[in-house]
Enzyme design. Structure first.
Site, PDB file in Angstrom:
ATOM      1  N   LEU A 125      -0.465  -6.791 -19.310  1.00  0.00           N
ATOM      2  CA  LEU A 125       0.429  -7.971 -18.532  1.00  0.00           C
ATOM      3  C   LEU A 125      -0.542  -8.676 -17.583  1.00  0.00           C
ATOM      4  O   LEU A 125      -0.731  -9.985 -17.790  1.00  0.00           O
ATOM      5  CB  LEU A 125       1.729  -7.519 -17.999  1.00  0.00           C
ATOM      6  CG  LEU A 125       2.334  -8.607 -17.123  1.00  0.00           C
ATOM      7  CD1 LEU A 125       3.100  -9.481 -18.331  1.00  0.00           C
ATOM      8  CD2 LEU A 125       3.597  -7.885 -16.597  1.00  0.00           C
ATOM      9  N   SER A 132       0.742 -10.815  -9.484  1.00  0.00           N
ATOM     10  CA  SER A 132       2.207 -11.139  -9.025  1.00  0.00           C
ATOM     11  C   SER A 132       2.955 -11.926  -9.804  1.00  0.00           C
ATOM     12  O   SER A 132       4.209 -11.690 -10.257  1.00  0.00           O
ATOM     13  CB  SER A 132       2.298 -11.026  -7.667  1.00  0.00           C
ATOM     14  OG  SER A 132       1.738 -10.095  -6.761  1.00  0.00           O
ATOM     15  N   ARG A 268      -6.309  26.467  10.906  1.00  0.00           N
ATOM     16  CA  ARG A 268      -7.408  25.878  11.811  1.00  0.00           C
ATOM     17  C   ARG A 268      -6.879  26.144  13.098  1.00  0.00           C
ATOM     18  O   ARG A 268      -5.947  26.002  13.703  1.00  0.00           O
ATOM     19  CB  ARG A 268      -7.366  24.245  11.667  1.00  0.00           C
ATOM     20  CG  ARG A 268      -8.102  23.745  12.400  1.00  0.00           C
ATOM     21  CD  ARG A 268      -9.628  23.984  12.419  1.00  0.00           C
ATOM     22  NE  ARG A 268     -10.425  23.052  13.086  1.00  0.00           N
ATOM     23  CZ  ARG A 268     -11.837  23.256  13.371  1.00  0.00           C
ATOM     24  NH1 ARG A 268     -12.386  24.058  12.656  1.00  0.00           N
ATOM     25  NH2 ARG A 268     -12.492  22.112  14.045  1.00  0.00           N
ATOM     26  N   GLN A 337      -5.261  12.990   8.982  1.00  0.00           N
ATOM     27  CA  GLN A 337      -5.215  13.089  10.377  1.00  0.00           C
ATOM     28  C   GLN A 337      -5.161  14.636  10.752  1.00  0.00           C
ATOM     29  O   GLN A 337      -5.954  14.891  11.725  1.00  0.00           O
ATOM     30  CB  GLN A 337      -4.029  12.484  11.049  1.00  0.00           C
ATOM     31  CG  GLN A 337      -4.282  12.293  12.603  1.00  0.00           C
ATOM     32  CD  GLN A 337      -5.359  11.368  12.836  1.00  0.00           C
ATOM     33  OE1 GLN A 337      -6.020  10.541  12.016  1.00  0.00           O
ATOM     34  NE2 GLN A 337      -5.975  11.402  14.052  1.00  0.00           N
ATOM     35  N   GLU A 364       2.127  -2.291 -10.700  1.00  0.00           N
ATOM     36  CA  GLU A 364       3.713  -2.212 -11.250  1.00  0.00           C
ATOM     37  C   GLU A 364       4.378  -3.117 -10.231  1.00  0.00           C
ATOM     38  O   GLU A 364       5.597  -2.798 -10.262  1.00  0.00           O
ATOM     39  CB  GLU A 364       4.335  -0.963 -11.595  1.00  0.00           C
ATOM     40  CG  GLU A 364       3.564  -0.344 -12.933  1.00  0.00           C
ATOM     41  CD  GLU A 364       4.296   0.573 -13.941  1.00  0.00           C
ATOM     42  OE1 GLU A 364       5.580   0.426 -13.993  1.00  0.00           O
ATOM     43  OE2 GLU A 364       3.671   1.324 -14.485  1.00  0.00           O
TER      44      GLU A 364
END
Ligand code: FAD
Length: 383
Positions: A125, A132, A268, A337, A364
């Site tokens: 498309l 957009s 950790r 993070q 999309e």
């Protein structure tokens, strides 16, 4: 209300997870770094029914609903969002357009090949000047005798370079605005059709994204898909379903990043304690899990409504896509993070999720466009 999955749905989730962990997980980084489209795995997806999930058995499909389809996409994305994107574009864009708008002859020719994965499909498309604003399509198809002659080009087509079938939109009547765009089915060997640039991307690198170009591409009338002039309107219906798959892809991507971060936080140690013992990390995990759960519920509700035969789920699918993709971007950010510096390193899985996830607020329909779609629906229904 019943929020429980059926036994079959639980079984399906297990099956897809086993498949993804055994056949996809070991190769994820290699495919990403070399931008390799995993042809064999995609063919295997076809054998398992994932490429024909939402289509009836008479066309070779698995005869499942959108709830099951969402489960499949979510579980694939949890391991590799690129694979999920390949499967989603094939199912809910290309194949679904032929299923929804095709005549019986077209369905008989294309659906059994697409649903089984013998052929891969793509759907075009977007154009360089019409993203957009897809109604601003410039690619043109002109009547010539009994044929159509197509000129122009499409950009950013997922699966373009692997596809044996391409559904593409072209203007057939410039005076009729959005009712002047038609859909065509093109097979790559057809004269005047060629592939252009294959994009080098930030993420989703195992899926291919590229240009499809038409120069005096001559198509017999039999390749017109749906009613003349209704290709764009049909595309909007197609995107209602497609957005459910992107929402499911977002849920799976977020879940994959979350699972990795949760596990790492329990391994950790800093300051002599597991980082999962710090409240700052616990709150991140709590927010991430809550967002994922809400996104999953919205996605499955949109899928369920579609399965109930609701003809348009425009509002629900746009809401699910908007919310899930934005949650997924945040979850992947927080997951990275939690990994600290190791999140930035390719030995750990979160940097790839962090790159892949960004596509989901763009493809999309961007988040801005989803908000426009939702607002339009709200203003239409509230007097
Ligand atoms: C990896 C990848 C795969 C894709 N696969 C496919 C595919 O298979 N088939 C296909 O057809 N397309 C595909 N696309 C295209 C995708 O759908 C478009 O990129 C998307 O719709 C946005 O269009 P654009 O890139 O031209 O951005 P633009 O439309 O130029 O938007 C740029 C910015 O402006 C904003 N914007 C635009 N209009 C408005 C407005 N009215 N109000 C507020 N903000 C606005 C946008 O939200 C965005 O932030 C793919 C794209 C990518 C990156």
């Amino acid at each position: 209300m019943d929020f429980s999955f059926t036994g079959e749905q639980i079984q399906l989730r297990r099956q897809v997870r086993r498949f993804a962990e055994a056949e996809i997980a070991p190769h994820v980084m290699e495919w990403d770094e070399t931008q390799t489209f995993p042809v064999d795995v995609i063919r295997h997806c076809g054998q398992l029914g994932y490429l024909g999930a939402i289509f009836p058995e008479e066309y070779g499909g698995a005869g499942l609903g959108y709830v099951e389809y969402s489960i499949i996409i979510e579980e694939l994305a949890r391991v590799d969002p690129s694979v999920a994107l390949i499967v989603a574009a094939h199912n809910s864009l290309c194949t679904n357009h032929i299923y929804i708008a095709g005549n019986e002859e077209q369905k008989q020719r294309y659906l059994p090949r697409l649903t089984t994965g013998e052929w891969i499909g793509c759907w075009s498309l977007t154009e360089p000047e019409a993203g957009s604003d897809a109604g601003g399509t410039r690619t043109q198809a002109v009547r010539d005798g009994g044929d159509w002659v197509v000129n122009g080009g499409k950009t950013f087509t997922t699966n373009a370079h692997q596809a044996q079938v391409c559904v593409a939109m072209a203007v057939t009547d410039r005076t009729a605005a959005q009712h002047g765009i038609s859909a065509f089915i093109i097979e790559p060997g057809m004269p005047g059709f060629r592939l252009g640039k294959k994009e080098n991307k930030l993420g989703m690198r195992a899926s291919s994204t590229g240009e499809v170009l038409f120069s005096d591409c001559r198509l017999p009338d039999a390749q017109l898909l749906g009613k003349p002039g209704e290709g764009f309107v049909d595309s909007l219906r197609i995107l209602d379903g497609g957005r459910i798959s992107i929402a499911a892809l977002a849920v799976g991507t977020a879940q994959g990043a979350f699972d990795a971060a949760l596990k790492y936080s329990k391994q950790r140690k800093q300051f002599g304690r597991f980082i999962s013992e710090f409240q700052a990390i616990q709150f991140k995990l709590a927010d991430m899990a809550t967002g994922i759960e809400a996104a999953r519920l919205m996605t499955l509700r949109a899928a369920w409504l579609k399965d109930q035969g609701q003809t348009r789920v425009t509002r629900e699918s746009a809401m699910a896509k908007l919310f899930s993709s934005e949650v997924a971007v945040k979850v992947c950010d927080e997951a990275l993070q939690i990994f600290g510096g190791y999140g930035f390193i390719k030995d750990y899985p979160v940097e790839k999720f962090y790159r892949d996830v960004k596509l989901l607020t763009i493809g999309e329909g961007t988040s801005e466009i989803q908000r426009m779609v939702i607002a339009r629906q709200l203003l239409k229904t509230r007097e």
